[in-house]
Motif scaffolding. Structure first.
Motif, mmCIF file in Angstrom:
data_model
loop_
_atom_site.group_PDB
_atom_site.id
_atom_site.type_symbol
_atom_site.label_atom_id
_atom_site.label_comp_id
_atom_site.label_asym_id
_atom_site.label_seq_id
_atom_site.Cartn_x
_atom_site.Cartn_y
_atom_site.Cartn_z
ATOM 1 N N VAL A 114 0.839 -1.202 0.000
ATOM 2 C CA VAL A 114 0.000 0.000 0.000
ATOM 3 C C VAL A 114 0.872 1.249 0.000
ATOM 4 C CG1 VAL A 114 -1.606 1.359 1.412
ATOM 5 C CG2 VAL A 114 -2.020 -1.088 1.061
ATOM 6 N N ASN A 115 1.908 1.242 0.837
ATOM 7 C CA ASN A 115 2.796 2.397 0.925
ATOM 8 C C ASN A 115 3.543 2.632 -0.387
ATOM 9 O OD1 ASN A 115 4.005 4.590 2.169
ATOM 10 N ND2 ASN A 115 5.657 3.377 3.048
ATOM 11 N N ALA A 116 3.898 1.534 -1.068
ATOM 12 C CA ALA A 116 4.622 1.663 -2.336
ATOM 13 C C ALA A 116 3.719 2.172 -3.456
ATOM 14 C CB ALA A 116 5.223 0.310 -2.726
ATOM 15 N N LEU A 117 2.455 1.745 -3.464
ATOM 16 C CA LEU A 117 1.553 2.090 -4.563
ATOM 17 C C LEU A 117 0.840 3.422 -4.347
ATOM 18 C CD1 LEU A 117 -0.066 -1.400 -5.286
ATOM 19 C CD2 LEU A 117 1.983 -0.375 -6.295
ATOM 20 N N ASN A 118 0.536 3.738 -3.075
ATOM 21 C CA ASN A 118 -0.164 4.988 -2.776
ATOM 22 C C ASN A 118 0.238 5.467 -1.383
ATOM 23 O OD1 ASN A 118 -1.844 7.164 -2.459
ATOM 24 N ND2 ASN A 118 -3.763 6.002 -2.538
ATOM 25 N N PRO A 119 1.346 6.208 -1.276
ATOM 26 C CA PRO A 119 1.849 6.640 0.035
ATOM 27 C C PRO A 119 0.871 7.512 0.813
ATOM 28 C CG PRO A 119 3.504 6.974 -1.688
ATOM 29 C CD PRO A 119 2.227 6.636 -2.383
ATOM 30 N N ILE A 123 -4.982 3.273 6.210
ATOM 31 C CA ILE A 123 -5.656 2.000 6.455
ATOM 32 C C ILE A 123 -6.581 2.169 7.652
ATOM 33 C CG2 ILE A 123 -5.386 -0.419 7.126
ATOM 34 C CD1 ILE A 123 -2.792 -0.527 5.618
ATOM 35 N N TRP A 124 -7.854 1.877 7.440
ATOM 36 C CA TRP A 124 -8.874 1.987 8.482
ATOM 37 C C TRP A 124 -9.119 0.607 9.079
ATOM 38 C CZ3 TRP A 124 -11.359 6.734 9.599
ATOM 39 C CH2 TRP A 124 -11.026 7.795 8.736
ATOM 40 N N VAL A 125 -9.031 0.517 10.409
ATOM 41 C CA VAL A 125 -9.261 -0.749 11.101
ATOM 42 C C VAL A 125 -10.413 -0.582 12.085
ATOM 43 C CG1 VAL A 125 -6.826 -1.417 10.876
ATOM 44 C CG2 VAL A 125 -7.596 -0.237 12.951
ATOM 45 N N SER A 126 -11.037 -1.682 12.438
ATOM 46 C CA SER A 126 -12.187 -1.626 13.346
ATOM 47 C C SER A 126 -11.739 -1.232 14.750
ATOM 48 C CB SER A 126 -12.895 -2.983 13.385
ATOM 49 O OG SER A 126 -12.016 -3.990 13.856
ATOM 50 N N ASP A 127 -12.653 -0.630 15.487
ATOM 51 C CA ASP A 127 -12.429 -0.271 16.882
ATOM 52 C C ASP A 127 -13.371 -1.115 17.748
ATOM 53 O OD1 ASP A 127 -11.808 0.885 19.293
ATOM 54 O OD2 ASP A 127 -12.974 2.711 18.942
ATOM 55 N N PRO A 128 -12.824 -2.188 18.379
ATOM 56 C CA PRO A 128 -11.418 -2.577 18.483
ATOM 57 C C PRO A 128 -11.007 -3.499 17.341
ATOM 58 C CG PRO A 128 -12.722 -4.016 19.841
ATOM 59 C CD PRO A 128 -13.690 -3.035 19.222
ATOM 60 N N THR A 129 -9.698 -3.770 17.289
ATOM 61 C CA THR A 129 -9.169 -4.758 16.355
ATOM 62 C C THR A 129 -7.995 -5.451 17.029
ATOM 63 O OG1 THR A 129 -8.485 -5.102 14.045
ATOM 64 C CG2 THR A 129 -7.462 -3.261 15.215
ATOM 65 N N THR A 146 -9.290 4.439 12.762
ATOM 66 C CA THR A 146 -10.280 3.453 13.188
ATOM 67 C C THR A 146 -11.687 3.858 12.785
ATOM 68 O OG1 THR A 146 -10.595 4.486 15.367
ATOM 69 C CG2 THR A 146 -8.875 2.804 15.176
ATOM 70 N N TYR A 147 -12.543 2.846 12.651
ATOM 71 C CA TYR A 147 -13.972 3.070 12.446
ATOM 72 C C TYR A 147 -14.753 2.314 13.525
ATOM 73 C CZ TYR A 147 -13.732 -1.523 10.066
ATOM 74 O OH TYR A 147 -13.523 -2.850 9.756
ATOM 75 N N PRO A 148 -15.955 2.778 13.888
ATOM 76 C CA PRO A 148 -16.725 2.121 14.956
ATOM 77 C C PRO A 148 -17.081 0.687 14.580
ATOM 78 C CG PRO A 148 -17.665 4.268 14.396
ATOM 79 C CD PRO A 148 -16.663 3.955 13.328
ATOM 80 N N TYR A 149 -17.046 -0.193 15.580
ATOM 81 C CA TYR A 149 -17.402 -1.590 15.333
ATOM 82 C C TYR A 149 -18.197 -2.207 16.481
ATOM 83 C CZ TYR A 149 -16.960 -6.354 13.559
ATOM 84 O OH TYR A 149 -17.244 -7.615 13.059
ATOM 85 N N TYR A 150 -17.810 -1.913 17.706
ATOM 86 C CA TYR A 150 -18.387 -2.606 18.868
ATOM 87 C C TYR A 150 -19.318 -1.690 19.654
ATOM 88 C CZ TYR A 150 -18.490 -5.044 23.403
ATOM 89 O OH TYR A 150 -18.877 -5.666 24.569
ATOM 90 N N ASP A 173 -8.523 5.085 0.023
ATOM 91 C CA ASP A 173 -8.040 4.552 1.294
ATOM 92 C C ASP A 173 -8.330 3.053 1.369
ATOM 93 O OD1 ASP A 173 -7.021 6.933 2.110
ATOM 94 O OD2 ASP A 173 -8.366 7.231 3.807
ATOM 95 N N VAL A 174 -7.760 2.419 2.376
ATOM 96 C CA VAL A 174 -7.874 0.972 2.556
ATOM 97 C C VAL A 174 -8.701 0.701 3.810
ATOM 98 C CG1 VAL A 174 -6.592 -1.190 2.882
ATOM 99 C CG2 VAL A 174 -5.610 0.669 1.493
ATOM 100 N N ILE A 175 -9.651 -0.223 3.712
ATOM 101 C CA ILE A 175 -10.425 -0.615 4.893
ATOM 102 C C ILE A 175 -10.142 -2.076 5.206
ATOM 103 C CG2 ILE A 175 -12.481 -1.062 3.446
ATOM 104 C CD1 ILE A 175 -14.156 -0.426 5.984
ATOM 105 N N LEU A 176 -9.694 -2.337 6.429
ATOM 106 C CA LEU A 176 -9.431 -3.702 6.860
ATOM 107 C C LEU A 176 -10.703 -4.294 7.454
ATOM 108 C CD1 LEU A 176 -6.334 -5.231 8.452
ATOM 109 C CD2 LEU A 176 -8.536 -5.663 9.537
ATOM 110 N N LEU A 177 -11.086 -5.457 6.956
ATOM 111 C CA LEU A 177 -12.262 -6.179 7.427
ATOM 112 C C LEU A 177 -11.835 -7.584 7.837
ATOM 113 C CD1 LEU A 177 -14.533 -5.086 4.457
ATOM 114 C CD2 LEU A 177 -14.842 -4.325 6.825
#
Length: 398
Positions: A114-119, A123-129, A146-150, A173-177
């Motif tokens: 991700v850093n190489a292709l689009n610095p 990356i968005w991760v769930s809260d919590p993760t 972070t994005y809301p999850y719990y 942007d990147v979203i981790l699921l």
């Protein structure tokens, strides 16, 4: 250079693990460390793994390097495990897979990519993760948000808040699921919710990064990747990280993979070359033994059937421990409803226990859990279930 270097605090979970090991209490219970344990409290080597290793030992010809992308025969087997045979992504060559040192290694390569292709991408991760997501991506030079999850009040998925947050994420942007068995909550979206998530992620122009670390530990091998498949139906590009640590019990063999999904075969090949370049600059080659074990099992019909049976036994034991724990707690106290634990998936549960209650369990009963109340259900067994239930009931009543 080293004279004025300050020590930094170690990982809290690893510190908890060391504290547990040093505790002399014979009845201590470990609900912290995130590994599967059987009813004897051991992290076993699966019998099918022993069989595969015997075959490898008998037939192995070399200890030579296997190349940055890893064992070439592993990639199609893992793709088939995730997507099923003859999936369009496979037949159209729009997915490419590189072996990595565990799921953590896959996440780090994904971060480097991700850093190489689009610095500029975040990356968005769930809260919590999983807490290490932050360290891994920060180490790759990528900003993490972070994005809301719990929903702590309902012990459930904060679905509306989650969707609202995704709608605000910048395109690119990147979203981790988490594909299934969300770590640390154990709370997964329903299929209907997965459909809505996939639509919003696609509409926003986000790149999904799907962490598939527990396939087979929730409802089944096919059931646990239904959400992943829905995302791939809507999003032409994606990254998928895979871990074989849990479902094969290969924690210390460090075997995982990163898969790249693209709209066209040429794009997929180009990005794959970039991923291999990231690997070359990092660890050069992945270890071979774990990949050989997984390949041997998945490529052999008899061994694969045995593995699926042993995986089902682990899954069933976790389900049973969830049910038994809730049953015991209900019988001991009506102060708190724990029924939500039976709806959660995989090894982990956000139990609803407070930090002070977790502290009480450790100090009074040598029961070790994470401060957030996250417990590893696989750490519960028939011999400690009653003591654990009594201790939790007492902690709540205090």
């Amino acid at each position: 250079m080293f004279e004025n270097v300050k020590a930094i605090p170690g990982d809290a979970l690893l510190a908890l693990m060391m504290e547990f090991k040093q505790d002399p209490t014979p009845t201590k219970i470990d609900l912290g460390v995130g590994v599967y344990k059987d009813d004897a409290g051991l992290t076993p080597i699966l019998p099918v793994v022993k069989k595969a290793e015997s075959l490898i030992l008998e037939n192995e010809q070399s200890k030579g390097y296997i190349g940055p992308a890893g064992a070439p025969e592993l990639a199609p087997l893992l793709q088939g495990l995730m997507l099923g045979e003859n999936h369009p992504l496979i037949t159209e060559k729009r997915i490419a897979t590189t072996q990595t040192p565990g799921g953590t290694g896959a996440l780090r390569v994904a971060g480097d990519l991700v850093n190489a292709l689009n610095p500029e991408a975040k990356i968005w991760v769930s809260d919590p993760t999983w807490s290490n997501h932050f360290h891994v991506f920060a180490g790759a030079g990528v900003e993490v948000r972070t994005y809301p999850y719990y929903d702590a009040q309902q012990n459930a998925l904060a679905f509306d808040n989650m969707l609202d947050a995704i709608r605000q994420m910048p395109a690119g942007d990147v979203i981790l699921l988490h594909a299934s068995c969300h770590n640390p909550t154990g709370i997964d979206p329903t299929l209907e919710q997965w459909k809505q998530i996939s639509e919003v992620v696609s509409e926003r122009g986000l790149l999904p990064l799907i962490d598939c670390a527990y396939q087979g530990f929730g409802d089944g091998l096919e059931e646990d990747v239904q959400g992943l498949k829905l995302i791939l139906e809507k999003c032409p590009e994606a990254l998928i990280t895979t871990s074989c640590s849990k479902n094969f019990g290969l924690y210390n063999e460090r075997i995982g993979a990163l898969s790249i999904v693209a709209a066209q075969a040429e794009h997929c090949s180009n990005v794959f070359s970039q991923a291999c370049n990231c690997i070359r600059a990092n660890y050069s080659n992945p270890p071979a033994h774990g990949a050989a074990i997984v390949t041997t099992i998945l490529a052999d019909t008899t061994l694969r059937q045995q593995w699926e049976t042993e995986l089902a036994e682990m899954r069933t034991r976790i389900h049973r421990m969830r049910t038994e724990l809730v049953k015991n707690l209900d019988a001991l106290s009506s102060e708190r409803d724990f029924s939500f634990i039976t709806a959660q998936k995989g090894m982990f549960s956000y139990s609803g226990l407070s930090k002070s209650e977790v502290k009480y369990l450790k100090e009074k009963y040598a029961i070790y859990a994470v401060d957030s109340g996250r417990i590893n259900i696989a750490g519960i067994n028939d011999s400690n279930l009653e003591r654990l239930s009594q201790a939790i009931s007492e902690a709540i009543s205090r």
